[in-house]
Motif scaffolding. Structure first.
Motif, PDB file in Angstrom:
ATOM      1  N   ASP A  78       0.846  -1.182   0.000  1.00 55.17           N
ATOM      2  CA  ASP A  78       0.000   0.000   0.000  1.00 55.17           C
ATOM      3  C   ASP A  78       0.881   1.230   0.000  1.00 55.17           C
ATOM      4  O   ASP A  78       2.087   1.154   0.098  1.00 55.17           O
ATOM      5  N   LYS A 128       1.371  -2.129  -6.597  1.00 52.92           N
ATOM      6  CA  LYS A 128       0.331  -1.210  -6.135  1.00 52.92           C
ATOM      7  C   LYS A 128       0.873   0.189  -6.414  1.00 52.92           C
ATOM      8  O   LYS A 128       1.890   0.598  -5.858  1.00 52.92           O
ATOM      9  N   GLU A 169      -3.723  -1.492  -8.950  1.00 53.54           N
ATOM     10  CA  GLU A 169      -2.751  -2.575  -9.065  1.00 53.54           C
ATOM     11  C   GLU A 169      -2.411  -2.700 -10.549  1.00 53.54           C
ATOM     12  O   GLU A 169      -3.292  -2.948 -11.371  1.00 53.54           O
TER      13      GLU A 169
END
Length: 257
Positions: free
Chosen positions: A18, A176, A167
């Motif tokens: 992330d 990501k 993604e």
């Protein structure tokens, strides 16, 4: 040129899960444009050409970091100074666009440059926006235009908006990434001249940088390979293993009757 006016992955780099963790880190090195010694990113440019973007000569400063960014494309090379600070990443040629122009063989003179190529991590979040501009004078390379080398004065104005997270799978792996929409307006550097705008998208992966660049018509840049120098400690430990193995072999040889 409308790039910045700034996989299963290789063993050295893994995609981040992330981008939230990046927001709290120090601004340098900028995770979306890593100014790392010896970092080399290889791209497919267009249909078949390869482009290599590398950084070297990285030095700490009170404001952050300075270094060099080089671009190799079709046997030509361009290079510019780069600076990382709390404001973001900036370069001596107004971003990667000026560097790519110099790699094309054109003589590039920067008249003025405003803004940063990539802002600080705190601005690289969905909804984040920034602007920058680059005014240049271009001349064709010697010998390419029959001795005539007209000066082309052009200004590029760019507005960027972080669309969101996606993604993305490229040749170098799956990451990501942040998707950034760019509106670049190119116009002749004279009062009253009308500009021509073009829309493009760039995907940034934290810890890597640009992994993909596309216009509505095509993908113009795709990351193929990431290379980082092997850490000195890893090299040293690799060297230490060989004599130990050899000693063990010698011991085995002397124990025979």
């Amino acid at each position: 040129m409308t790039l910045l006016m700034g996989a299963s992955p290789t063993p050295e780099v893994a995609p981040r899960s992330d981008t939230q963790a990046v927001e709290a880190v120090a601004p340098c090195p900028n995770p979306y444009f890593p100014l790392e010694e010896g970092l080399s990113l290889t791209y497919r440019a267009g249909r078949s050409s390869e482009m290599v973007l590398s950084t070297h000569g990285v030095t700490p400063t009170p404001e952050g970091l300075t270094g060099k960014v080089s671009v190799k494309l079709k046997g030509r090379q361009g290079e510019t100074d780069a600076t990382c600070s709390s404001l973001g990443m900036s370069t001596g040629l107004g971003g990667l666009e000026g560097t790519l122009l110099s790699a094309s063989g054109m003589d590039v003179q920067v008249v003025s440059s405003e803004g940063v190529a990539v802002p600080a991590p705190s601005s690289m979040v969905p909804g984040g926006t920034w602007k920058n501009s680059l005014s240049v004078k271009l001349q064709p390379p010697v010998g390419k235009t029959g001795g005539i080398r007209p000066i082309i004065a052009t200004t590029f104005d760019k507005e960027s908006t972080v669309v969101g997270e996606e993604e993305v799978t490229v040749a170098a792996g799956t990451f990501k990434a942040l998707k950034v929409k760019n509106i670049v307006t190119a116009r002749a550097s004279r009062p009253g001249s009308e500009g021509r705008s073009m829309e493009s998208y760039i995907w940034f992966a934290p810890g890597v940088g640009i992994i993909k660049f596309a216009t509505p018509e095509s993908t113009d840049l795709e990351l193929l390979k990431i290379e980082r120098p092997q850490p000195a400690q890893a090299k040293a430990s690799g060297k230490e293993k060989r004599p130990v193995k050899k000693a063990a072999a010698d011991k085995k040889g002397t124990s025979a009757p």
